[in-house]
Design a protein around this motif. Structure first.
Motif, PDB file in Angstrom:
ATOM      1  N   GLY A 393       6.224   1.596   2.027  1.00 11.88           N
ATOM      2  CA  GLY A 393       6.407   0.213   1.575  1.00 11.88           C
ATOM      3  C   GLY A 393       7.346  -0.590   2.456  1.00 11.88           C
ATOM      4  O   GLY A 393       7.729  -1.709   2.101  1.00 11.88           O
ATOM      5  N   LYS A 396       5.051  -1.320   7.533  1.00  4.97           N
ATOM      6  CA  LYS A 396       4.410  -0.906   8.789  1.00  4.97           C
ATOM      7  C   LYS A 396       2.922  -1.306   8.823  1.00  4.97           C
ATOM      8  O   LYS A 396       2.458  -1.900   9.795  1.00  4.97           O
ATOM      9  N   SER A 397       2.206  -0.981   7.740  1.00  2.00           N
ATOM     10  CA  SER A 397       0.765  -1.303   7.724  1.00  2.00           C
ATOM     11  C   SER A 397       0.559  -2.809   7.712  1.00  2.00           C
ATOM     12  O   SER A 397      -0.426  -3.319   8.263  1.00  2.00           O
ATOM     13  N   THR A 398       1.495  -3.527   7.085  1.00  2.00           N
ATOM     14  CA  THR A 398       1.368  -4.987   7.040  1.00  2.00           C
ATOM     15  C   THR A 398       1.450  -5.560   8.457  1.00  2.00           C
ATOM     16  O   THR A 398       0.694  -6.469   8.806  1.00  2.00           O
ATOM     17  N   GLN A 438      -5.472   4.553   7.535  1.00  2.00           N
ATOM     18  CA  GLN A 438      -4.860   5.618   6.729  1.00  2.00           C
ATOM     19  C   GLN A 438      -5.930   6.448   6.022  1.00  2.00           C
ATOM     20  O   GLN A 438      -5.855   7.652   5.976  1.00  2.00           O
TER      21      GLN A 438
HETATM   22  N1  LIG Z   1      -2.859  -6.045  -0.274  1.00  3.84           N
HETATM   23  C1  LIG Z   1      -1.622  -6.124  -0.750  1.00  3.84           C
HETATM   24  N2  LIG Z   1      -1.325  -7.010  -1.719  1.00  3.84           N
HETATM   25  C2  LIG Z   1      -0.066  -7.112  -2.199  1.00  3.84           C
HETATM   26  N3  LIG Z   1       0.960  -6.374  -1.786  1.00  3.84           N
HETATM   27  C3  LIG Z   1       0.742  -5.463  -0.821  1.00  3.84           C
HETATM   28  C4  LIG Z   1      -0.575  -5.286  -0.255  1.00  3.84           C
HETATM   29  N4  LIG Z   1      -0.486  -4.309   0.682  1.00  3.84           N
HETATM   30  C5  LIG Z   1       0.800  -3.896   0.708  1.00  3.84           C
HETATM   31  N5  LIG Z   1       1.534  -4.585  -0.187  1.00  3.84           N
HETATM   32  C6  LIG Z   1       2.975  -4.446  -0.424  1.00  3.84           C
HETATM   33  O1  LIG Z   1       3.639  -4.753   0.772  1.00  3.84           O
HETATM   34  C7  LIG Z   1       4.722  -3.876   0.985  1.00  3.84           C
HETATM   35  C8  LIG Z   1       4.600  -3.227   2.364  1.00  3.84           C
HETATM   36  O2  LIG Z   1       3.465  -2.396   2.353  1.00  3.84           O
HETATM   37  P1  LIG Z   1       2.903  -1.646   3.634  1.00  3.84           P
HETATM   38  O3  LIG Z   1       1.600  -1.046   3.256  1.00  3.84           O
HETATM   39  O4  LIG Z   1       2.931  -2.573   4.773  1.00  3.84           O
HETATM   40  O5  LIG Z   1       4.008  -0.525   3.820  1.00  3.84           O
HETATM   41  P2  LIG Z   1       3.972   0.756   4.739  1.00  3.84           P
HETATM   42  O6  LIG Z   1       5.280   0.762   5.419  1.00  3.84           O
HETATM   43  O7  LIG Z   1       2.759   0.778   5.577  1.00  3.84           O
HETATM   44  O8  LIG Z   1       3.918   1.894   3.637  1.00  3.84           O
HETATM   45  P3  LIG Z   1       3.216   3.349   3.746  1.00  3.84           P
HETATM   46  O9  LIG Z   1       3.947   4.111   4.771  1.00  3.84           O
HETATM   47  O10 LIG Z   1       3.415   3.903   2.367  1.00  3.84           O
HETATM   48  O11 LIG Z   1       1.789   3.104   4.075  1.00  3.84           O
HETATM   49  C9  LIG Z   1       4.728  -2.902  -0.173  1.00  3.84           C
HETATM   50  O12 LIG Z   1       5.706  -3.307  -1.108  1.00  3.84           O
HETATM   51  C10 LIG Z   1       3.338  -3.014  -0.749  1.00  3.84           C
HETATM   52  O13 LIG Z   1       3.382  -2.793  -2.143  1.00  3.84           O
END
Ligand SMILES: Nc1ncnc2c1ncn2[C@@H]1O[C@H](COP(=O)(O)OP(=O)(O)OP(=O)(O)O)[C@@H](O)[C@H]1O
Length: 602
Positions: A393, A396-398, A438
């Protein structure tokens, strides 16, 4: 932004019927004609009894002239079979027009449904990325199947039935009023009560239908969950618990269904009683008026037959009006999808990017009030092997979604080769970025087809080479049909690691200047992961590679590691620099080391 065709409720029906309205008009006219021929039959019977057998005067001049042209009563008494033939001809035309009605309405409705499904599918594939997180897949499927079917059925059956009922009522009332006004009043006295009770009942019962639907869905969900999660159920010996849960839902379903059946039993008995009373009324009044000489025996027969013909449509009208509510709900649900914005992939220019990436103070939130990225800045040079590190969260994926322009950022800038990515057409941008997501998804196709998805014209040598790079070749050749083995739902089941490596091979078969591995090796052991990354490094010195991972062991060889915490970049450096710098990376490194020492017993 392009927008899918968004039309108001009923206008959607008209919109999708374009090109088929002629057939529908033929269906409606056929309905009218079939009603006309079927309602003529009792009039032929009346004519036979009153005018041929009882020798009464014929009121209609037109009929009278034909009657005498043929030779009058004498002729018809000798040739009574002619009356039978007329009835048969009328019955034939009734059937013919019924057939035409069904055929034309069916043709229109099937084409309507096809066009609508095509457009829905187009939206499903081309909608903006946010659509897929707002709608659940099961719900979307239901909108494209059962909701479309509800509307199709309305066009094919209910809407035609409404016309049929209107024609029936008007024609019957017209003929009855022409024959005798008093008898008409006596023969339709119960109709308002019958219609009112039917409407009241079906409006009331709709709520129960919804409850029964929900109860049925609850039963299906339990079954579906248990089939999908059967491993968990068995591993935790939750069979008894799940059986109990199913029993509860199933009992509730039965209870509501029985209640519904009871309501129906009440309705049919009451409406049967009303319909029967109307029939008795007509006979009593009819006999009285016949004895008084106000109407003929033939007229009495017409009235009794017409009353019988009127009862069912009046009851059906209640059902149809209440069904109309269901159709409106389905139309609304379908329209919600149709009015989704379509993603504009912009022009189809071919652009070859180098792979220099820069994020400049990027802010973004899925909901703008809650930013997920808060001023992210970093630079990646062409050919660099970079790792994104951070807790779940942390964003990173964002960052990757923004890089691929699946979402538009709120403020800041993202540059590739110094160009703002908003100026690079989306399709061109995505053709330059090879992403291994993923979730390793494989299609129900052969191994070979699954790998060639990113480059359909790739030959078998290229496919084998990329499979070798992804360390999956040795697994594939062990399958009975090798690269021609069918995988996915219809084929063999791959292990999690095999699926991940297959999706890696799929990305490697195409020569992307930017490669992204979004936590896509979690099911691959560290040794194999290292082998894959080494092979990729050797193959393409010039490819910019981004690896997202929670495991330090997977990223410690990266040229640069970017640490994310809660939507902010908190450190950038190589492994050596970061382990010597107090912070998240150092803490996780120490924990991983302690764990390793514990495992090896040192
Ligand atoms: N489609 C979406 N709509 C709303 N919120 C989202 C969405 N995708 C991710 N989030 C929120 O955005 C935040 C960042 O998520 P993200 O997926 O970018 O994290 P991450 O670092 O890739 O996590 P992980 O390692 O678990 O995949 C999180 O709080 C998540 O709940």
């Amino acid at each position: 932004m392009k927008e899918a065709k968004s039309t108001g409720d009923l206008r959607t029906i008209l919109h999708y019927m374009k090109g088929y309205t002629f057939y529908y008009v033929v269906a409606v006219l056929s309905t009218a004609l079939s009603i006309l021929f079927s309602r003529l039959i009792p009039l032929v019977v009346k004519f036979t009894i009153d005018n041929i057998i009882s020798n009464k005067n014929i009121e209609s001049k037109f009929l009278s002239s034909i009657y005498y042209e043929f030779g009058g009563r004498e002729f018809f008494l000798r040739n009574l079979w002619l009356v039978g033939l007329i009835v048969v001809v009328f019955a034939f035309f009734n059937s013919f027009f019924s057939f035409l009605r069904e055929k034309m309405a069916g043709y229109t409705s099937e084409n309507f449904a096809k066009k609508l499904r095509d457009d829905l599918y187009n939206v499903i594939l081309k909608a903006e990325y946010g659509f897929y997180s707002r709608f659940q897949s099961g719900d979307v499927i239901q909108r494209c199947t059962s909701d479309v079917e509800t509307i199709r059925r309305f066009i094919a059956a209910d809407a035609i039935s409404i016309w049929r009922i209107i024609f029936t009522i008007f024609l019957a009332l017209f003929v009855m009023l022409k024959l005798n006004v008093k008898m008409t009043l006596a023969s339709s006295a119960m109709i308002p009560a019958l219609f009112g009770s039917s409407l009241y009942f079906f409006v009331k019962v709709k709520r129960y239908f919804e409850k029964v639907d929900e109860a049925e869905a609850a039963v299906t969900t339990v079954v579906q969950e248990n089939i999908t999660g059967v491993r968990v159920v068995k591993a935790f010996t939750r069979e008894e618990y799940e059986v109990k849960k199913f029993l509860e839902k199933n009992t509730e379903y039965r209870k509501l269904d029985l209640k519904l059946l009871k309501l129906f039993a009440n309705f049919w008995s009451i409406s049967d009683f009303l319909a029967f009373s109307q029939f008795v009324f007509t006979i009593i009044f009819g006999t009285y008026f016949t004895v008084k000489g106000e109407i003929t025996v033939g007229t009495l027969i017409v009235f009794t037959t017409y009353v019988g013909m009127l009862m069912w449509p009046v009851r059906e009208l209640g059902i149809l009006l209440s069904n109309f509510g269901k159709v409106k709900v389905s139309l609304k649900r379908v329209n919600e999808i149709l009015s989704e914005k379509l993603e504009n992939l912009e022009d189809g220019r071919e652009i070859k990017l180098n792979g220099d990436i820069e994020f400049r103070d990027v802010w973004f939130g899925y909901n703008p009030e809650h930013p997920v990225l808060k001023g992210v800045s970093f630079k990646i040079s062409k050919g660099e092997k970079v790792a994104f590190f951070g807790g779940t969260g942390s964003g990173k994926s964002t960052v990757i979604s923004l890089l691929m322009r699946l979402y538009d950022l709120d403020s800041g800038k993202i540059l590739i080769d110094g160009i703002d990515i908003r100026e690079i057409p989306k399709s061109a941008l995505r053709k330059n970025i090879g992403q291994v997501p993923q979730e390793a998804f494989v299609f129900s196709k052969t191994v070979r087809e699954n790998i060639a998805i990113t480059k359909p014209d790739s030959d078998i040598e290229e496919i084998i080479l990329s499979a070798k790079l992804a360390s999956v070749h040795d697994d594939i050749v062990k399958f009975e049909r090798g690269y021609d083995t069918l995988v996915g739902e219809k084929g063999i089941t791959l292990s999690g690691g095999q699926r991940q490596r297959l999706t890696i091979a799929r990305t490697l078969v195409n020569d992307y200047p930017i490669l992204i591995f979004d936590d896509s090796m979690s099911a691959v052991d560290t040794e194999t992961e290292r082998k894959i990354l080494e092979a990729i490094r050797k193959r393409s010195e010039n490819t910019t590679t981004i690896i997202v991972s929670h495991r330090i062991s997977s990223i410690k060889d990266a040229d640069k590691i970017i640490v994310f915490e809660n939507g902010v970049v908190t450190a950038i450096g190589n492994h050596e620099e970061l382990v010597n710098h107090p912070g998240l990376y150092q803490r996780v490194w120490r924990i991983e080391n302690v764990l390793k020492l514990t495992e090896t017993g040192e």
